[in-house]
Motif scaffolding. Sequence first.
Motif, PDB file in Angstrom:
ATOM      1  N   ALA A 145      53.949  47.742  28.362  1.00 27.50           N
ATOM      2  CA  ALA A 145      54.171  48.179  26.984  1.00 27.50           C
ATOM      3  C   ALA A 145      52.982  48.983  26.481  1.00 27.50           C
ATOM      4  N   TYR A 146      51.786  48.459  26.720  1.00 29.81           N
ATOM      5  CA  TYR A 146      50.558  49.180  26.396  1.00 29.81           C
ATOM      6  C   TYR A 146      49.412  48.556  27.167  1.00 29.81           C
ATOM      7  N   VAL A 147      48.221  49.133  27.001  1.00 29.88           N
ATOM      8  CA  VAL A 147      47.075  48.769  27.836  1.00 29.88           C
ATOM      9  C   VAL A 147      45.858  48.505  26.959  1.00 29.88           C
ATOM     10  N   HIS A 148      45.116  47.465  27.297  1.00 27.78           N
ATOM     11  CA  HIS A 148      43.817  47.211  26.686  1.00 27.78           C
ATOM     12  C   HIS A 148      42.709  47.797  27.560  1.00 27.78           C
ATOM     13  N   VAL A 149      41.701  48.343  26.914  1.00 26.74           N
ATOM     14  CA  VAL A 149      40.502  48.841  27.590  1.00 26.74           C
ATOM     15  C   VAL A 149      39.310  48.259  26.834  1.00 26.74           C
ATOM     16  N   ALA A 150      38.391  47.623  27.559  1.00 30.24           N
ATOM     17  CA  ALA A 150      37.280  46.970  26.869  1.00 30.24           C
ATOM     18  C   ALA A 150      36.049  46.947  27.761  1.00 30.24           C
ATOM     19  N   GLY A 151      34.931  46.617  27.149  1.00 31.81           N
ATOM     20  CA  GLY A 151      33.671  46.532  27.865  1.00 31.81           C
ATOM     21  C   GLY A 151      33.341  45.118  28.286  1.00 31.81           C
ATOM     22  N   GLY A 152      32.324  45.013  29.130  1.00 33.41           N
ATOM     23  CA  GLY A 152      31.882  43.711  29.606  1.00 33.41           C
ATOM     24  C   GLY A 152      30.460  43.786  30.106  1.00 33.41           C
ATOM     25  N   ALA A 153      29.978  42.670  30.612  1.00 29.86           N
ATOM     26  CA  ALA A 153      28.605  42.612  31.109  1.00 29.86           C
ATOM     27  C   ALA A 153      28.502  41.523  32.154  1.00 29.86           C
ATOM     28  N   GLU A 154      27.565  41.704  33.088  1.00 26.25           N
ATOM     29  CA  GLU A 154      27.348  40.714  34.138  1.00 26.25           C
ATOM     30  C   GLU A 154      26.203  39.784  33.759  1.00 26.25           C
ATOM     31  N   HIS A 155      26.433  38.487  33.959  1.00 26.08           N
ATOM     32  CA  HIS A 155      25.404  37.477  33.734  1.00 26.08           C
ATOM     33  C   HIS A 155      25.433  36.483  34.899  1.00 26.08           C
ATOM     34  N   ASP A 156      24.294  36.319  35.547  1.00 33.36           N
ATOM     35  CA  ASP A 156      24.176  35.365  36.663  1.00 33.36           C
ATOM     36  C   ASP A 156      25.231  35.607  37.739  1.00 33.36           C
ATOM     37  N   GLY A 157      25.489  36.877  38.025  1.00 35.70           N
ATOM     38  CA  GLY A 157      26.410  37.217  39.094  1.00 35.70           C
ATOM     39  C   GLY A 157      27.880  37.169  38.727  1.00 35.70           C
ATOM     40  N   ILE A 158      28.195  36.855  37.481  1.00 38.87           N
ATOM     41  CA  ILE A 158      29.584  36.790  37.015  1.00 38.87           C
ATOM     42  C   ILE A 158      29.790  37.870  35.967  1.00 38.87           C
ATOM     43  N   TYR A 159      30.857  38.645  36.121  1.00 39.73           N
ATOM     44  CA  TYR A 159      31.179  39.683  35.146  1.00 39.73           C
ATOM     45  C   TYR A 159      32.040  39.080  34.047  1.00 39.73           C
ATOM     46  N   HIS A 160      31.600  39.244  32.808  1.00 40.92           N
ATOM     47  CA  HIS A 160      32.301  38.692  31.650  1.00 40.92           C
ATOM     48  C   HIS A 160      32.952  39.818  30.850  1.00 40.92           C
ATOM     49  N   ASP A 161      34.207  39.615  30.501  1.00 38.12           N
ATOM     50  CA  ASP A 161      34.945  40.548  29.652  1.00 38.12           C
ATOM     51  C   ASP A 161      34.589  40.227  28.210  1.00 38.12           C
ATOM     52  N   THR A 162      33.594  40.933  27.665  1.00 36.31           N
ATOM     53  CA  THR A 162      33.007  40.521  26.395  1.00 36.31           C
ATOM     54  C   THR A 162      33.629  41.138  25.156  1.00 36.31           C
TER      55      THR A 162
END
Length: 273
Positions: free
Chosen positions: A200-217
């Motif tokens: 239907a539609y798409v989300h686009v967002a930023g994130g960051a890596e902390h302690d080897g894990i990428y977080h969708d922030t």
Amino acid sequence: MSLPAYGVGIGWRPEISGFVAELPGLRFVEVVAETVGATGPAPEALTALRQRGAAVVPHGVRLSLGGAEPVEPARVTHLARVAELLGAPLVSEHIAFVRAGGVEAGHLLPVPRTRDAVDALVENIGRTQAELPVPLALEPIAALFDWPDDELDEGDFLTEILDRTGALLLLDVANVYANARNRGTDPVDLLDRLPLDRVAYVHVAGGAEHDGIYHDTHTDPVPAPVLDLVGELCARHRPPALLLERDGHYPPAQVLRDELDAIAAASGYPAVT
């Protein structure tokens, strides 16, 4: 159901409502459904956007469709009324659970990819669809872990849910990227296994890596690999709309314009800035 080609949109938040109002080409926004009162009136800024011809989509975060318990009727009623209040073309919610046994998690939690979980999801989605006045799009979440008893991979899990419910897919390419990066897999592989004509539609967002894990922030800049994934998606099947999500630590207006322009360039849609 096929939506019009709305192009690039943005998540409407009160903190950036002035910025959103000044985007000349904007035709699509999303609002967190739980922040809108069901009895109205709608926020004036959203009413003004609608009068300009922009579609407003309520995005639910509290239904807990993936819970073992039935969805709470009052929450479904609220989502349905907000959809009517905003004249929404559809609504969206998450394939996740947020409560169990009366305990609120405060977060979107991943559902085990088991056949029992699919059955529970299908029942709750059906209960929700029965009251909604418009179609429902389902968003898979970014998960920091997989359950040990998973029986299905993500592609089969999502496809079965969509097939059994007739729901649409809200594809978050930032979530696809985060999950693939944390699992050590190729995000494009999932795109090639999903029914992209149901997006239907798409989300686009930023994130960051902390302690080897990428977080969708949703509070960091959209990284280049996520924009690359937008391009990969649109090369296969371009969705009707792509929406920038920002939920805090809002940057200067020009930074937001640059992110919207980057999404437009990656998708091939006109700039809305």
